[in-house]
Design a protein around this motif. Structure first.
Motif, short mmCIF file in Angstrom:
data_model
loop_
_atom_site.label_atom_id
_atom_site.label_comp_id
_atom_site.label_asym_id
_atom_site.label_seq_id
_atom_site.Cartn_x
_atom_site.Cartn_y
_atom_site.Cartn_z
N THR A 2 0.85 -1.19 0.00
CA THR A 2 0.00 0.00 0.00
C THR A 2 0.88 1.24 0.00
O THR A 2 1.91 1.29 0.67
N GLU A 21 3.88 3.70 5.71
CA GLU A 21 2.83 2.76 5.32
C GLU A 21 1.75 2.80 6.39
O GLU A 21 2.04 3.02 7.57
N PRO A 22 0.50 2.51 6.02
CA PRO A 22 -0.58 2.49 7.03
C PRO A 22 -0.29 1.54 8.19
O PRO A 22 -0.69 1.79 9.32
N ARG A 23 0.42 0.44 7.90
CA ARG A 23 0.64 -0.54 8.98
C ARG A 23 1.83 -0.18 9.88
O ARG A 23 2.12 -0.94 10.82
N LEU A 25 3.75 0.90 12.83
CA LEU A 25 3.40 1.17 14.22
C LEU A 25 4.04 2.48 14.67
O LEU A 25 5.15 2.83 14.26
N GLU A 65 -0.48 1.31 18.37
CA GLU A 65 -1.04 2.45 17.67
C GLU A 65 -0.35 2.57 16.32
O GLU A 65 0.84 2.26 16.20
N LEU A 66 -1.12 2.99 15.32
CA LEU A 66 -0.56 3.18 13.99
C LEU A 66 -0.07 4.61 13.85
O LEU A 66 -0.76 5.55 14.27
N VAL A 68 0.02 6.45 11.24
CA VAL A 68 -0.88 7.30 10.42
C VAL A 68 -2.03 7.85 11.24
O VAL A 68 -2.56 8.92 10.94
N ARG A 69 -2.44 7.14 12.27
CA ARG A 69 -3.54 7.64 13.11
C ARG A 69 -3.09 8.77 14.02
O ARG A 69 -3.90 9.39 14.70
#
Lengths: 163, 285
Positions: A2, A21-23, A25, A65-66, A68-69
């Protein structure tokens, strides 16, 4: 794979613009992308507290926690507590009262204690125990850690240095 | 952790729109304390996550008449510390104070704790004793699901894939009800329970039990009510002997698994012990 996303994190007062990447951490982002190694990976499942950071004033297990968040948030790690060469009263109290042995849990302990003392400057022993339960010290130095937190609370209330 | 796409809606309408178009390879991500652990261990590997961290219109704790409504994205620590919860639902406050650690309670949300469907979660045990209603919404409308029938199996609920838990509603005035709960942890306090129990008893003016809830967690595929044990209590005074019989019935309904918190046999026995003690405490002076 992604596509990476552009995010901006303010960590200990410094703005970082990075691509992740979104995944990714938050823990790996802080340590490997930004070189901020205060937060440690212990259990990796949110139990031990070694990866504890503050995100917008809340304690967070950075291993759960990611990154990106956390886009646009204000993050504090143990590196961000001292004022120049002057340690934060909690850090000073941990030194003065021997609140650590090997030191792996200490960054998480100090941040968790800060969250407690920010809410309650004079916690009882029971309140310290209940609050700190999510931070494990495998050297088992809990009495000294609790003593350090009590001393830090007093120092922060009176505005003096820890000790 | 496997690769995934991540969408970050900013409000409920956007979330419902994404859910309406989602396939069964999509999961909702709230506080992350449950699902991210499953992703890291590859027990779940969805191709797409809808993360709710930007959603701002699913919070709030309100009182309307005697009904307390808690927005799905309220964090567990904020619910437990809210004056309304302390005043009206002390059993929920006390239960939340025992969930994991303060850090996890700062991350975890009520909607996540309910929708995750993990039978080891503490919060649904208290919510079931309070006859809570799970409010679920899709683009087709709002559905109210009593939490007593909400769980189907390990990590399975009655939510359809396009439904979002928007709130938990707790109707009723519980001031005259008697509660007792226990999270029994033979290991460390922040661990999952070996067995979790919450009991609610209502009495008439002659001290006979008019209504009851006997709820157990961590000892089966779902959090559940022991309705047979509840029926045994109907119309009777709670004696030591009656509590023992009800506890035995409840223990027989458990279906625990062996793990680090005890063998299945141990958990079943402990379920009986703690149901009995909770009944006697709730019925006591």
């Amino acid at each position: 794979m992604t596509a990476k996303q552009a995010i901006s994190l303010r960590v200990n007062g410094i703005d970082h613009a990075i691509q992740v990447e979104p995944r990714r951490l938050l823990l790996d982002c802080l340590r490997d992308d930004l070189g901020i190694t205060g937060p440690k990976e212990g259990c990796g499942v949110g139990v031990c507290g070694a990866c504890t950071v503050m995100v917008d004033g809340r304690l967070v297990s950075a291993c759960l926690e990611l990154a990106v968040r956390c886009d646009g948030t204000d993050i504090v790690t143990v590196e961000g507590l001292a004022d120049g060469e002057t340690l934060h009263p909690i850090q000073q109290a941990f030194i003065d009262h021997g609140g650590f042995q090997c030191g792996i849990c200490t960054p998480g302990m100090v941040l968790t204690a800060k969250a407690l003392l920010d809410r309650n400057p004079a916690p009882s022993d029971d309140e310290i125990e209940a609050w700190m339960m999510g931070s494990l010290c495998r050297c088992t130095g809990y009495y000294k850690i609790a003593e350090s937190i009590r001393a830090a609370g007093k120092a922060m209330s009176t505005g003096t240095k820890g000790g | 952790m496997r690769d995934f796409q991540l969408d970050s809606p900013v409000d409920k309408p956007q979330t419902l729109q994404l859910l309406a178009a989602a396939d069964d390879d999509t999961r909702l991500l709230a506080g992350g304390t449950g699902l991210l652990n499953l992703l890291k261990q590859r027990l779940a590997s969805p191709g797409r996550l809808i993360s709710l961290h930007r959603v701002t219109d699913l919070g709030g704790i309100t009182l309307d008449g005697t009904t307390v409504t808690i927005g799905a994205l309220e964090r567990l620590i904020d619910i437990g510390e809210h004056p309304l919860i302390g005043e009206r639902l002390p059993v929920l406050r006390d239960t939340l104070a025992e969930v994991a650690s303060p850090r996890i309670r700062m991350m975890a949300t009520l909607g996540g704790a309910v929708a995750h469907g993990d039978p080891n979660q503490d919060t649904p045990v208290a919510l079931m004793a309070l006859d809570a209603i799970v409010v679920a919404e899709s683009r087709d409308g709002v559905t109210e699901l009593p939490i007593a029938g909400f769980y189907r199996d390990y990590y399975e609920t009655r939510l359809s894939p396009d439904q979002l838990v928007t709130a938990v509603r707790i109707p009723g005035d519980w001031h005259s009800s008697r509660f007792s709960h226990k999270k029994f942890t033979p290991g460390s306090r922040e661990d999952y329970a070996c067995v979790g129990v919450c009991v609610r008893l209502d009495f008439d003016d002659r001290n006979r039990c008019t209504d009851s809830r006997i709820v157990l967690g961590s000892v089966g595929p779902t959090v559940f009510r022991s309705r047979a044990a509840e029926e045994l209590l109907a119309g009777k005074a709670i004696t030591e002997n009656l509590a023992r019989q009800a506890a035995q019935i409840a223990a027989n309904e458990t279906d625990p698994v062996d793990d680090t918190r005890g063998s299945a046999d141990y958990k079943r026995r402990m379920a009986g012990v703690w149901v009995r003690r909770c009944l006697l405490e709730a019925a006591g002076p």
